[in-house]
Design an enzyme around this catalytic site. Structure first.
Site, mmCIF file in Angstrom:
data_model
loop_
_atom_site.group_PDB
_atom_site.id
_atom_site.type_symbol
_atom_site.label_atom_id
_atom_site.label_comp_id
_atom_site.label_asym_id
_atom_site.label_seq_id
_atom_site.Cartn_x
_atom_site.Cartn_y
_atom_site.Cartn_z
ATOM 1 N N GLU A 1 0.813 -1.212 0.000
ATOM 2 C CA GLU A 1 0.000 0.000 0.000
ATOM 3 C C GLU A 1 0.851 1.269 0.000
ATOM 4 O O GLU A 1 0.334 2.358 0.283
ATOM 5 C CB GLU A 1 -0.925 0.016 1.227
ATOM 6 C CG GLU A 1 -1.819 -1.191 1.374
ATOM 7 C CD GLU A 1 -2.923 -1.258 0.344
ATOM 8 O OE1 GLU A 1 -2.851 -0.549 -0.677
ATOM 9 O OE2 GLU A 1 -3.868 -2.023 0.569
ATOM 10 N N HIS B 1 -2.799 2.629 8.401
ATOM 11 C CA HIS B 1 -3.806 1.857 7.666
ATOM 12 C C HIS B 1 -4.070 0.566 8.419
ATOM 13 O O HIS B 1 -3.132 -0.141 8.801
ATOM 14 C CB HIS B 1 -3.323 1.549 6.248
ATOM 15 C CG HIS B 1 -4.192 0.567 5.525
ATOM 16 N ND1 HIS B 1 -5.552 0.754 5.378
ATOM 17 C CD2 HIS B 1 -3.915 -0.622 4.924
ATOM 18 C CE1 HIS B 1 -6.070 -0.262 4.703
ATOM 19 N NE2 HIS B 1 -5.100 -1.116 4.427
ATOM 20 N N HIS C 1 -7.308 -2.721 9.467
ATOM 21 C CA HIS C 1 -8.540 -3.429 9.120
ATOM 22 C C HIS C 1 -9.327 -3.769 10.389
ATOM 23 O O HIS C 1 -9.653 -4.928 10.637
ATOM 24 C CB HIS C 1 -8.222 -4.734 8.373
ATOM 25 C CG HIS C 1 -7.446 -4.580 7.126
ATOM 26 N ND1 HIS C 1 -6.825 -5.648 6.490
ATOM 27 C CD2 HIS C 1 -7.160 -3.495 6.369
ATOM 28 C CE1 HIS C 1 -6.198 -5.225 5.405
ATOM 29 N NE2 HIS C 1 -6.386 -3.918 5.312
ATOM 30 N N TYR D 1 -20.262 13.686 18.667
ATOM 31 C CA TYR D 1 -19.425 14.860 18.410
ATOM 32 C C TYR D 1 -17.969 14.514 18.116
ATOM 33 O O TYR D 1 -17.246 15.302 17.503
ATOM 34 C CB TYR D 1 -19.511 15.849 19.575
ATOM 35 C CG TYR D 1 -18.798 15.427 20.838
ATOM 36 C CD1 TYR D 1 -17.421 15.617 20.984
ATOM 37 C CD2 TYR D 1 -19.500 14.863 21.895
ATOM 38 C CE1 TYR D 1 -16.763 15.227 22.139
ATOM 39 C CE2 TYR D 1 -18.851 14.485 23.048
ATOM 40 C CZ TYR D 1 -17.479 14.659 23.170
ATOM 41 O OH TYR D 1 -16.836 14.279 24.313
ATOM 42 N N HIS E 1 -12.467 -3.038 2.430
ATOM 43 C CA HIS E 1 -11.034 -3.086 2.702
ATOM 44 C C HIS E 1 -10.719 -2.726 4.156
ATOM 45 O O HIS E 1 -10.346 -3.595 4.929
ATOM 46 C CB HIS E 1 -10.320 -2.138 1.725
ATOM 47 C CG HIS E 1 -8.838 -2.207 1.756
ATOM 48 N ND1 HIS E 1 -8.032 -1.831 0.694
ATOM 49 C CD2 HIS E 1 -7.968 -2.573 2.737
ATOM 50 C CE1 HIS E 1 -6.756 -1.997 1.007
ATOM 51 N NE2 HIS E 1 -6.693 -2.438 2.246
ATOM 52 N N TYR F 1 -7.011 19.609 20.518
ATOM 53 C CA TYR F 1 -7.404 18.397 21.246
ATOM 54 C C TYR F 1 -6.575 17.218 20.767
ATOM 55 O O TYR F 1 -6.064 17.216 19.652
ATOM 56 C CB TYR F 1 -8.895 18.127 21.005
ATOM 57 C CG TYR F 1 -9.499 17.035 21.853
ATOM 58 C CD1 TYR F 1 -9.924 17.281 23.151
ATOM 59 C CD2 TYR F 1 -9.667 15.751 21.342
ATOM 60 C CE1 TYR F 1 -10.505 16.279 23.929
ATOM 61 C CE2 TYR F 1 -10.241 14.737 22.117
ATOM 62 C CZ TYR F 1 -10.656 15.014 23.401
ATOM 63 O OH TYR F 1 -11.218 14.017 24.155
#
Length: 215
Positions: free
Chosen positions: A73, A92, A94, A113, A155, A208
């Site tokens: 990837e 990345h 899963h 929120y 994916h 934050y």
């Protein structure tokens, strides 16, 4: 050259992804901006076997000089870092709930929120494309426009941040939000916040997130 601390931090983050249930086996990958290039996890090495020397330093032209191949990837890692200078790290994974919604091709609406952590009133789901392809990278970039996280249809998910700590934090928060949304759908009809309500929280979230503890 990337520091040992950067490499070790990426190894620890990959193992933490397993511990948190964000990934399994050899799935999941990370990248961190480093000088004029970026450091990315290698292809096919389980997190528990990964060492700092296994991480692959790549140039933005897609080249590398390492015995191991980079993650399949690497294209979307490269393209996200190239297109978004404010991003310093890409995660990345899963995870089950985020991937469940991705399998359904569903974006996540503003049912809490905390959606503001991803930069807007939705977490978009990019269309499906085979893993490792330029088409998937193009779809991911579109889904990330004005956002710091997205789903990838059939994916998984992508989370980004100015550094690896914040990208990992966001990945955990996105999975938590997806879990909450899945539960809410079973309970009844989720109430969606307005764009104005989310925009107000986006502004409040600019300071934050995780911070480094001062000595």
């Amino acid at each position: 050259m990337p520091s040992f601390a950067m490499r070790q931090g990426m190894v620890e983050a990959m193992r933490r992804m397993l511990d948190l249930g964000l990934s399994q086996g050899t799935s999941g990958n990370l990248s961190v901006r480093s000088g004029a290039g970026f450091l990315v996890t290698p292809s096919g090495i389980p997190a528990e076997q990964l060492s700092p020397d296994d991480l692959v330093l790549m140039d933005f032209d897609g080249s590398w000089d390492h015995p191991l191949a980079p993650s399949s990837e690497w294209r979307f890692h490269r393209d996200i870092l190239a297109a978004r200078p404010e991003i310093g790290a890409v995660v990345h994974a899963h995870p089950p709930y985020a991937t469940g919604f991705a399998i359904c091709g569903r974006e996540i609406p503003a049912v809490h929120y905390m959606i503001a952590m991803a930069g807007g009133p939705t977490i978009r789901c990019a269309p499906y494309a085979p893993y490792g392809t330029q088409r998937l990278s193009d779809f991911a970039l579109d889904a990330l426009e004005g956002r710091s996280a997205c789903l990838l249809a059939n994916h998984g998910m992508i989370a980004t941040g100015p550094n690896l700590s914040k990208a990992m934090w966001l990945a955990v928060e996105v999975e938590a939000l997806c879990r909450q949304y899945a539960i809410a759908l079973q309970v009844g009809t989720p109430v969606v916040l307005t764009d104005a309500e989310v925009a107000e929280t986006v502004e409040r979230f600019r300071s934050y997130g995780p911070r480094e503890k001062s000595a």
